[in-house]
Design a protein around this motif. Structure first.
Motif, PDB file in Angstrom:
ATOM      1  N   VAL A 165       0.874  -1.189   0.000  1.00 61.04           N
ATOM      2  CA  VAL A 165       0.000   0.000   0.000  1.00 61.04           C
ATOM      3  C   VAL A 165       0.904   1.230   0.000  1.00 61.04           C
ATOM      4  N   ASN A 166       0.576   2.261  -0.779  1.00 62.48           N
ATOM      5  CA  ASN A 166       1.515   3.380  -0.872  1.00 62.48           C
ATOM      6  C   ASN A 166       1.513   4.276   0.374  1.00 62.48           C
ATOM      7  N   GLY A 167       2.619   5.023   0.499  1.00 57.88           N
ATOM      8  CA  GLY A 167       2.894   5.805   1.694  1.00 57.88           C
ATOM      9  C   GLY A 167       1.821   6.821   2.048  1.00 57.88           C
ATOM     10  N   ASP A 168       1.211   7.466   1.050  1.00 60.74           N
ATOM     11  CA  ASP A 168       0.199   8.486   1.358  1.00 60.74           C
ATOM     12  C   ASP A 168      -1.026   7.857   2.020  1.00 60.74           C
ATOM     13  N   ILE A 169      -1.426   6.718   1.500  1.00 59.72           N
ATOM     14  CA  ILE A 169      -2.590   6.041   2.094  1.00 59.72           C
ATOM     15  C   ILE A 169      -2.233   5.599   3.519  1.00 59.72           C
ATOM     16  N   LEU A 170      -1.031   5.016   3.672  1.00 55.66           N
ATOM     17  CA  LEU A 170      -0.621   4.552   5.005  1.00 55.66           C
ATOM     18  C   LEU A 170      -0.588   5.715   5.986  1.00 55.66           C
ATOM     19  N   PHE A 171      -0.001   6.823   5.546  1.00 56.14           N
ATOM     20  CA  PHE A 171       0.091   7.992   6.422  1.00 56.14           C
ATOM     21  C   PHE A 171      -1.295   8.413   6.903  1.00 56.14           C
ATOM     22  N   ASN A 172      -2.246   8.488   5.988  1.00 56.80           N
ATOM     23  CA  ASN A 172      -3.599   8.913   6.373  1.00 56.80           C
ATOM     24  C   ASN A 172      -4.255   7.947   7.346  1.00 56.80           C
ATOM     25  N   ARG A 173      -3.972   6.668   7.161  1.00 55.70           N
ATOM     26  CA  ARG A 173      -4.557   5.692   8.094  1.00 55.70           C
ATOM     27  C   ARG A 173      -3.847   5.764   9.444  1.00 55.70           C
ATOM     28  N   LEU A 174      -2.512   5.865   9.399  1.00 56.08           N
ATOM     29  CA  LEU A 174      -1.737   5.752  10.637  1.00 56.08           C
ATOM     30  C   LEU A 174      -1.866   6.979  11.526  1.00 56.08           C
ATOM     31  N   LYS A 175      -2.126   8.132  10.924  1.00 53.22           N
ATOM     32  CA  LYS A 175      -2.222   9.314  11.787  1.00 53.22           C
ATOM     33  C   LYS A 175      -3.466   9.253  12.689  1.00 53.22           C
ATOM     34  N   ARG A 176      -4.431   8.452  12.290  1.00 52.81           N
ATOM     35  CA  ARG A 176      -5.612   8.265  13.138  1.00 52.81           C
ATOM     36  C   ARG A 176      -5.388   7.149  14.166  1.00 52.81           C
ATOM     37  N   ASN A 177      -4.279   6.435  14.001  1.00 51.71           N
ATOM     38  CA  ASN A 177      -4.117   5.215  14.790  1.00 51.71           C
ATOM     39  C   ASN A 177      -2.656   4.993  15.174  1.00 51.71           C
ATOM     40  N   GLN A 178      -2.117   6.001  15.837  1.00 50.76           N
ATOM     41  CA  GLN A 178      -0.674   6.089  16.031  1.00 50.76           C
ATOM     42  C   GLN A 178      -0.239   5.601  17.416  1.00 50.76           C
ATOM     43  N   LYS A 219      -0.961   3.271  19.688  1.00 50.72           N
ATOM     44  CA  LYS A 219      -0.600   1.928  20.156  1.00 50.72           C
ATOM     45  C   LYS A 219       0.627   1.375  19.432  1.00 50.72           C
ATOM     46  N   ARG A 220       1.189   2.169  18.496  1.00 51.00           N
ATOM     47  CA  ARG A 220       2.350   1.682  17.760  1.00 51.00           C
ATOM     48  C   ARG A 220       3.609   2.401  18.235  1.00 51.00           C
ATOM     49  N   PRO A 221       4.438   1.687  18.991  1.00 54.34           N
ATOM     50  CA  PRO A 221       5.591   2.340  19.630  1.00 54.34           C
ATOM     51  C   PRO A 221       6.542   3.031  18.657  1.00 54.34           C
ATOM     52  N   LEU A 222       6.659   2.538  17.435  1.00 53.99           N
ATOM     53  CA  LEU A 222       7.588   3.180  16.502  1.00 53.99           C
ATOM     54  C   LEU A 222       7.058   4.523  15.980  1.00 53.99           C
ATOM     55  N   LEU A 223       5.760   4.766  16.213  1.00 52.11           N
ATOM     56  CA  LEU A 223       5.141   5.992  15.681  1.00 52.11           C
ATOM     57  C   LEU A 223       4.640   6.934  16.760  1.00 52.11           C
ATOM     58  N   ASN A 224       4.534   6.406  17.953  1.00 55.55           N
ATOM     59  CA  ASN A 224       3.914   7.150  19.032  1.00 55.55           C
ATOM     60  C   ASN A 224       4.625   8.485  19.293  1.00 55.55           C
ATOM     61  N   GLY A 225       3.847   9.562  19.405  1.00 51.62           N
ATOM     62  CA  GLY A 225       4.406  10.863  19.761  1.00 51.62           C
ATOM     63  C   GLY A 225       4.959  11.666  18.585  1.00 51.62           C
ATOM     64  N   LEU A 226       4.951  11.095  17.382  1.00 57.55           N
ATOM     65  CA  LEU A 226       5.490  11.847  16.239  1.00 57.55           C
ATOM     66  C   LEU A 226       4.492  12.904  15.786  1.00 57.55           C
ATOM     67  N   LYS A 227       5.010  14.081  15.430  1.00 53.94           N
ATOM     68  CA  LYS A 227       4.146  15.119  14.858  1.00 53.94           C
ATOM     69  C   LYS A 227       3.845  14.731  13.413  1.00 53.94           C
ATOM     70  N   GLU A 228       2.865  15.460  12.837  1.00 49.98           N
ATOM     71  CA  GLU A 228       2.387  15.043  11.524  1.00 49.98           C
ATOM     72  C   GLU A 228       3.509  14.919  10.479  1.00 49.98           C
ATOM     73  N   ASN A 229       4.375  15.940  10.401  1.00 50.90           N
ATOM     74  CA  ASN A 229       5.439  15.855   9.372  1.00 50.90           C
ATOM     75  C   ASN A 229       6.473  14.780   9.714  1.00 50.90           C
ATOM     76  N   GLU A 230       6.679  14.555  11.021  1.00 53.64           N
ATOM     77  CA  GLU A 230       7.608  13.475  11.423  1.00 53.64           C
ATOM     78  C   GLU A 230       7.024  12.099  11.057  1.00 53.64           C
ATOM     79  N   LEU A 231       5.725  11.993  11.261  1.00 48.61           N
ATOM     80  CA  LEU A 231       5.066  10.726  10.925  1.00 48.61           C
ATOM     81  C   LEU A 231       5.174  10.457   9.419  1.00 48.61           C
ATOM     82  N   ARG A 232       4.933  11.508   8.640  1.00 47.33           N
ATOM     83  CA  ARG A 232       5.010  11.355   7.186  1.00 47.33           C
ATOM     84  C   ARG A 232       6.407  10.859   6.782  1.00 47.33           C
TER      85      ARG A 232
END
Ligand code: S3P
Length: 179
Positions: free
Chosen positions: A105-118, A120-133
């Motif tokens: 699945v491409n990165g843009d779709i993943l980003f949109n899904r993951l920003k709503r569900n960040q 519980k995922r330790p590798l993503l937790n606490g990242l700001k939007e641009n950091e998450l991207r």
């Protein structure tokens, strides 16, 4: 349907491995296993707590143990954690005993899904939007060579879960019927 190696869905966080895996298992009438859930059950802690308490190294070791446990079980569907297939020992084990299916699945779709569900995922937790991207982009580029070694690649776009399931299921069936 003839007997088949354990089927494992691999791919990035947010690619739909658990939701699609459950539907594939249901359709094939196979048991469904989620490796993250098995690890949580085993340690009686959430993935987030395991990372905090013991670190990623122990988590990867537990992940390997779960795959080892199911490596000789035919006719099951497993959904894996996004990093497992890129961890050398687990990669080798999966390549040897499992039928691996990459949900690409491409990165843009993943980003949109993951920003709503960040959270519980330790590798993503606490990242700001641009950091998450950036994190999603970097993980994809680190992992795409190993994901590419899966037996089956299923390219998914913004489809609804049912459509994604159907595309995945069809690819698995046509692969299995050739062997
Ligand atoms: C991880 C993915 C997670 C979980 C852990 C690490 C990764 O699973 O195993 O947080 O390294 O990509 P999901 O892919 O199910 O989110």
């Amino acid at each position: 349907m003839k007997s088949t190696q354990p089927i494992v869905l691999i791919g990035m966080m947010g690619s739909g491995k658990t939701s699609i895996g459950k539907l594939v298992a249901q359709e094939l009438n196979f048991p469904f296993i989620d490796t993250d859930f098995e690890i949580e059950k085993n340690l009686n802690l959430s993935i987030k707590e395991i990372f905090e308490k013991y670190g990623e190294t122990l988590f990867r070791k537990k992940e390997f143990d779960v795959f080892k446990l199911f490596s000789n079980r035919n006719n099951i569907v497993i959904s894996s954690g996004g990093g497992s297939f890129c961890h050398p020992n687990t990669h080798e084990l999966i390549k040897k005993y499992f039928l691996s299916v990459w949900l690409d699945v491409n990165g843009d779709i993943l980003f949109n899904r993951l920003k709503r569900n960040q959270k519980k995922r330790p590798l993503l937790n606490g990242l700001k939007e641009n950091e998450l991207r950036n994190k999603v982009k970097n993980l994809i580029s680190e992992r795409k060579d190993c994901y590419n070694k899966a037996d089956i690649r299923v390219k998914l776009s913004e489809q609804k879960i049912k459509e994604s399931f159907y595309v995945t299921y069809s690819k698995i069936i046509s692969y299995i019927s050739k062997y």
